[in-house]
Every structure is written in C-alpha cells, then in structure tokens.
Design a protein around this motif. Structure first.
Motif, mmCIF file in Angstrom:
data_model
loop_
_atom_site.group_PDB
_atom_site.id
_atom_site.type_symbol
_atom_site.label_atom_id
_atom_site.label_comp_id
_atom_site.label_asym_id
_atom_site.label_seq_id
_atom_site.Cartn_x
_atom_site.Cartn_y
_atom_site.Cartn_z
ATOM 1 N N PRO A 313 0.855 -1.201 0.000
ATOM 2 C CA PRO A 313 0.000 0.000 0.000
ATOM 3 C C PRO A 313 0.887 1.247 0.000
ATOM 4 C CG PRO A 313 -0.721 -1.580 1.665
ATOM 5 C CD PRO A 313 0.611 -2.052 1.186
ATOM 6 N N ARG A 314 0.646 2.163 -0.942
ATOM 7 C CA ARG A 314 1.491 3.344 -1.085
ATOM 8 C C ARG A 314 0.674 4.607 -0.855
ATOM 9 N NH1 ARG A 314 2.004 2.251 -6.465
ATOM 10 N NH2 ARG A 314 1.274 0.114 -6.202
ATOM 11 N N LYS A 315 1.284 5.564 -0.169
ATOM 12 C CA LYS A 315 0.581 6.791 0.159
ATOM 13 C C LYS A 315 0.756 7.869 -0.909
ATOM 14 C CE LYS A 315 0.940 6.109 5.164
ATOM 15 N NZ LYS A 315 1.464 6.669 6.434
ATOM 16 N N ARG A 316 1.947 7.986 -1.461
ATOM 17 C CA ARG A 316 2.203 9.060 -2.413
ATOM 18 C C ARG A 316 2.261 8.538 -3.844
ATOM 19 N NH1 ARG A 316 7.419 13.209 -2.887
ATOM 20 N NH2 ARG A 316 6.446 14.623 -4.384
ATOM 21 N N TRP A 317 3.133 7.585 -4.106
ATOM 22 C CA TRP A 317 3.325 7.121 -5.479
ATOM 23 C C TRP A 317 2.398 5.948 -5.767
ATOM 24 C CZ3 TRP A 317 5.217 10.463 -8.576
ATOM 25 C CH2 TRP A 317 6.074 11.458 -8.071
ATOM 26 N N THR A 318 1.110 6.261 -5.741
ATOM 27 C CA THR A 318 0.093 5.270 -6.079
ATOM 28 C C THR A 318 0.083 5.035 -7.589
ATOM 29 O OG1 THR A 318 -1.595 6.969 -6.380
ATOM 30 C CG2 THR A 318 -1.323 6.073 -4.145
ATOM 31 N N ASP A 319 -0.625 3.989 -8.014
ATOM 32 C CA ASP A 319 -0.747 3.731 -9.445
ATOM 33 C C ASP A 319 -1.357 4.934 -10.157
ATOM 34 O OD1 ASP A 319 0.276 1.276 -8.831
ATOM 35 O OD2 ASP A 319 -1.492 0.119 -9.438
ATOM 36 N N ARG A 320 -2.351 5.553 -9.540
ATOM 37 C CA ARG A 320 -2.999 6.720 -10.141
ATOM 38 C C ARG A 320 -2.031 7.893 -10.256
ATOM 39 N NH1 ARG A 320 -6.447 8.013 -13.660
ATOM 40 N NH2 ARG A 320 -7.767 6.346 -12.806
ATOM 41 N N LYS A 321 -1.241 8.132 -9.213
ATOM 42 C CA LYS A 321 -0.269 9.229 -9.241
ATOM 43 C C LYS A 321 0.750 9.013 -10.359
ATOM 44 C CE LYS A 321 2.458 12.531 -7.324
ATOM 45 N NZ LYS A 321 2.112 13.950 -7.159
ATOM 46 N N VAL A 322 1.224 7.799 -10.511
ATOM 47 C CA VAL A 322 2.200 7.503 -11.555
ATOM 48 C C VAL A 322 1.569 7.681 -12.927
ATOM 49 C CG1 VAL A 322 3.615 5.680 -12.596
ATOM 50 C CG2 VAL A 322 3.586 5.985 -10.097
ATOM 51 N N LYS A 323 0.341 7.197 -13.082
ATOM 52 C CA LYS A 323 -0.340 7.307 -14.378
ATOM 53 C C LYS A 323 -0.592 8.759 -14.755
ATOM 54 C CE LYS A 323 -4.366 5.474 -16.886
ATOM 55 N NZ LYS A 323 -4.805 6.746 -17.464
ATOM 56 N N ASP A 324 -0.906 9.589 -13.772
ATOM 57 C CA ASP A 324 -1.240 10.987 -14.050
ATOM 58 C C ASP A 324 -0.024 11.880 -14.231
ATOM 59 O OD1 ASP A 324 -3.893 10.347 -13.973
ATOM 60 O OD2 ASP A 324 -4.239 11.093 -11.932
ATOM 61 N N ALA A 325 1.167 11.356 -13.957
ATOM 62 C CA ALA A 325 2.376 12.163 -14.135
ATOM 63 C C ALA A 325 2.557 12.496 -15.611
ATOM 64 C CB ALA A 325 3.590 11.401 -13.614
ATOM 65 N N ARG A 326 3.258 13.582 -15.881
ATOM 66 C CA ARG A 326 3.619 13.915 -17.257
ATOM 67 C C ARG A 326 4.938 13.211 -17.574
ATOM 68 N NH1 ARG A 326 1.079 17.537 -20.289
ATOM 69 N NH2 ARG A 326 -0.541 18.831 -19.349
ATOM 70 N N TRP A 327 4.915 12.397 -18.605
ATOM 71 C CA TRP A 327 6.077 11.589 -18.949
ATOM 72 C C TRP A 327 6.835 12.216 -20.108
ATOM 73 C CZ3 TRP A 327 7.690 7.386 -16.171
ATOM 74 C CH2 TRP A 327 6.838 7.019 -15.133
ATOM 75 N N SER A 328 8.127 11.946 -20.159
ATOM 76 C CA SER A 328 8.937 12.462 -21.258
ATOM 77 C C SER A 328 8.479 11.859 -22.582
ATOM 78 C CB SER A 328 10.416 12.138 -21.018
ATOM 79 O OG SER A 328 10.652 10.747 -21.150
ATOM 80 N N MET A 329 8.961 12.427 -23.660
ATOM 81 C CA MET A 329 8.563 11.935 -24.975
ATOM 82 C C MET A 329 9.170 10.562 -25.240
ATOM 83 S SD MET A 329 11.515 13.681 -25.198
ATOM 84 C CE MET A 329 13.008 13.928 -26.164
#
Length: 534
Positions: A313-329
């Motif tokens: 169980p993660r508090k900050r880097w949840t699956d949703r947080k990772v998915k919503d991040a802006r990723w490099s090209m």
C-alpha cells in the motif's frame, strides 16, 4: 535487414548471487538495474563498505547507455556525450580510483552543428569568442542579449546544479527554503520563454532552448532553470568517451568487481521483498529470493512503484499518481552502418541537428497532442569520425534520433504499421539535407521505437527519459532518492532527483551516497578503531 530487438529471455541467477551468504549478510546491498545510475550507486555503496550485487535483465552493463555490435558496427544505444567529466572523476575518486586511467575522453570541437530549414547553420563551440561571433553572424542585434543569456545560465548553474542538484531534496523544508530563489530566477518561465526574452532571431531561440529535449523535456513548458545546460557546455565542454558510453559502463563494472561486488546478467527482479516494514531483498522472476540489508532501484521510478512494489500500500506514489504524471517523450532511433563512406560527407561531423519546418507546433504534437507528425527534427550521431573502433575500416556508424509521442496517449501510435513509413520519411530528410546517397550504402541497421524502450528497459509508456522535468516534477516533487514508501529502499536514475541525462543520473548516486549509511560491518570496525585509540 532491419531488426527491432525484443525482450531478452530471463535466466536463473548466477549461483554466487543466490548463495546463502549473499542472502543473509547484513552488509549485502542489492542494486536493481545496471544502468549508469545503478552502476554509479553500486560504486558509492562499495566505497561505504557494502558488498553489492547488481541485477540486470540485459546481457551487458550500461542500460540505456549500453551498445549493440552488429556486422562490425558498434551502435551506442543511448547517451553519446559527456558534459561534466568532473562528476565521473569525483565518482571514481570516491572509490580510490582514477577515472582517466580507465576511460579516455576526447573533447569535441565543434560540439555540434545545427542545420536550419532555410539552409543557414549554427555551430556550437566551447570558446566564448567563437560563440559570440556565431551569434553575431546570424543576428548582430542579438549579441548583447546572448551575453545576458550566458550570465543567466551561469547563475542557474550555481544554484540549480551545484547546489540543489548535488544534495538530497526529499524533505519539504528543503523546498520551502529555496522557493524565494526559484521566484527570483523566474523558474516559472519556460526555457523557450527565457531564451525568447533575450534574443529575437528564431534560429537563435531554437539554439538556446532545444537542450531540454536531451533530458526528455518540452522546451515550452520545462522550467527555465534548465538553461544552465548552456553554462555546462561553456564551462566543461562536450566530450566523447572512446569506445562510447559503453566504455564508461564497462569501467564502472570493473570498479565494482574490484570492490568485491558483482553484476548478474540476464536476470530480472519481479518484486522487492518487504519484511517487518522494510526492504529486505528481492524476488526474481524465477521465484528465488535474495536478501539484503538495503535495496537500490535503478529501474524506472514508475516501474519501481507500480510493479516492484505492487503489493505494498502506497501513500504518495500510487498507481494513479504515476499514471497521471507527465512523462517524457518517446524516441524513434534508427541505427545504421554504411559501407565505404568514411571519406564522404566531409562537412558532416560527429554531432548534427537537422531542424524541421516547425518548432512550437511540432513540440505540441509530441508532448501535448500525442500525434506522430509528418515532419520531424533529427539528432544525428556519427561517432566514426572520432572513434574508428565503432565501424569496420573505411565504413561509418550512425544513429538518427527523432522525438516522438510516448505510448500513453489515447490516440497512441501503432508502431508495427507506422515504423516503415516513418523510417522512409527520415531517410528522405537525411538524403536531402545531410548525407545524400546513404541508403544505397547501408549494410546494417537496427530500429528502436517507444515499444522497444517499453520492452527492453521496462520504461512506462516507452518514455525515453522517465518523468518529464517540469517544475512540479523536479526536486522535491520528483520521486525521492530515499523512498518515503518503504524504509531501506533507495532510488537512482533518471526518474529521481536530480534527473535525466548523464550528469543527472551520475548525480543521483552522489545524492544517494549522502543518504545511505556505511555498511554495518564498516561501522563496527570504525567503533573498534575509535575504542582502541581511546
């Protein structure tokens, strides 16, 4: 014949890596991934008395900085230049070694040539007078603005690189302390906006703002702190490692071996083992468990949290947080070797940048719209003019790189269908503007698409440089070098602080070295020495 590499089969670990001693020694550290950040971290750990096992799914060290040899051509797969040699020298020195004994760097002069759509060129060099003359040749009225830009770049270098970039940024208080200076330096402005505020010529605006693309950033949205790259080039120069960046990675592996560590190849980590609320080792895809006193993940930060810690169980880097991040090209890279061309194209040097007809709108296609555009801008690497070892005698080795959208957009690119068409467009551009007649002389070629980056490097969305370095995804906002999700877990590589690029990933290990304690046995030995002295 074109070859798109596929994921390599995962083999069982070497017996020495899974031995009972390796599984139970409190001084044992595991590093996941033999990329440059992972290897540098292993070196730092070894210098602190840890016995290190580096585990990697590929068959050689270097990660994105590794190479493939095919038909006598060595294709350097990722980074091609060294901009801050002192970072590598400091790393070797921390291990009691001398970098320049292990790796030979040669300075580039010029650094690179930019070829614009209108036929004009801009040649970048280290010499300040030569650079000012080049600016004046293109746009005499921008000379004073360029001088101001250089001063801006140096100020951001001392603050952003030498200060923030070389210390941990995992405490919120660290961020709060520097916010006034961020404001004073207008970190809210983009790299392009800052360049546009100093020079008027569109070609110069490109030449002073495109650098974030080398670390996965959108020049129109990445914080202007990254104009510090112009000062890096001026202060340290641009260098090439003879043998490619692979030679640096191989040198790192030799240091690790001399420290008593080892690198295990063709072996993949499936999960980080958690016991009593701490990282206690790793479980391999074959089911074997390797225990350790601490774990460093050089895997992409997104992969680390969503895959390797999928059951935590993660508090900050949840699956949703990772998915919503802006990723490099993403990156489309065409590696090819040509027969009997070493004496041809004498005006084509080691590094060339061929600029397409659009800048702002093309960048929007890549980063915002997720659209594979018909036009492109290319970075072309021709190492054979400097390093004859990368090609058969008289031949050339090239790679041509085009930024493209990552795989996370809803209108994602079908690369199985688009790749041949895209390669044909790239070939026409190279024929027309840089190396005429090259297609008839190709003897070997390899193609990487974002799907290759996803499958070979386990990069989320096939992103070329992990999380994009926007202001709210940098420093404290980036995944921390010391995990807030799991004690005993540390992160290195492009997805953590200070970020992507060769100086950045080497810097992640420097920061990690400030956070990781000495190995328990070394601490005990130090106490015994102190007691004996008393």
């Amino acid at each position: 014949m074109t070859q798109t590499p596929r994921p390599r089969p995962v083999a069982a670990p070497a017996p020495s890596a899974a031995s009972p001693e390796a599984n139970h020694a409190p001084n044992h550290a595991i590093v996941i991934g033999a990329g440059l950040g992972g290897l540098a971290s292993a070196m730092r750990l070894g210098a602190k008395g840890w016995r290190v096992t580096v585990i990697d799914r590929l068959d050689r060290v270097g990660g994105r900085g590794s190479s493939i040899t095919q038909g006598g051509h060595r294709f350097d797969l990722g980074p091609t230049i060294v901009t801050v040699p002192q970072g590598l020298r400091d790393l070797w020195a921390a291990c009691g070694r001398e970098f320049d004994r292990d790796v030979r760097l040669v300075p580039m002069d010029p650094f690179y040539e930019i070829r614009f759509q209108d036929g004009s060129t801009f040649t970048a060099r280290q010499d300040e007078a030569a650079m000012k003359a080049e600016v004046a040749r293109l746009s005499p009225g921008d000379a004073r603005g360029y001088e101001k830009f250089l001063k801006d770049s140096e100020a951001r270098y001392w603050f952003g690189y030498e200060d923030l970039g070389r210390r941990p940024m995992h405490r919120l208080a660290d961020l709060v302390k520097v916010l006034p200076k961020f404001g004073m330096m207008r970190a809210d402005r983009s790299v392009y906006a800052h360049a546009a505020g100093r020079v008027k010529d569109d070609r110069l605006r490109f030449a002073l703002s495109f650098h974030p693309l080398f670390i996965g950033g959108d020049p129109f949205n990445v914080t202007s702190m990254y104009i510090l790259v112009s000062h890096l080039e001026k202060a340290f120069g641009v260098h090439y490692a003879m043998g490619g960046v692979q030679a640096i990675a191989d040198g790192m592996a030799r240091v690790i071996a001399a420290q008593g560590g080892e690198v295990v190849h063709n072996t993949e980590v499936d999960e980080i083992v958690v016991e009593h609320g701490r990282a206690a080792g790793v479980r391999l895809t074959g089911g074997e468990v390797m225990r350790a006193g601490l774990v460093v993940s050089n895997a992409d930060a997104g992969h680390t949290y969503t895959r390797l810690l999928r059951n935590l169980p993660r508090k900050r880097w949840t699956d949703r947080k990772v998915k919503d991040a802006r990723w490099s090209m993403g990156l489309y890279v065409w590696y090819f070797g040509t027969k009997g061309t070493r004496a041809m194209w004498r005006d084509v040097g080691h590094h060339s940048i061929v600029v397409g007809p659009r800048y702002r709108e093309h960048i929007k296609d890549i980063f915002i719209r997720g659209k594979l555009a018909d036009d492109m801008s290319l970075y072309v690497h021709r190492p054979s003019v400097t390093d004859p070892s990368c090609a058969p005698e008289g031949d050339d080795t090239f790679y041509a790189l085009s930024p493209v959208p990552h795989l996370g957009f809803d209108n994602g690119v079908d690369w199985a269908e688009e790749e041949p068409r895209y390669r044909a467009k790239m070939a026409r551009m190279l024929e027309d503007r840089l190396i005429p007649g090259f297609r008839d002389r190709i003897t070997e070629e390899v193609v990487f698409t974002p799907e290759t980056f996803r499958d070979r490097y386990l990069s989320p969305y096939g992103a070329g440089f992990s999380i994009e370095p926007r202001i709210l995804q940098s420093a404290w906002f980036r995944p921390h070098n010391i995990s807030e999700e799991l004690p005993g877990l540390f992160l290195a590589g492009a997805g953590t602080h200070p970020g992507a690029g060769l100086p950045g990933v080497i810097g992640t290990a420097e920061v990690l070295g400030q956070l990781v304690p000495d190995a328990p046995r070394r601490l005990a030995e130090t106490r015994e020495l102190r007691m004996a002295a008393e």
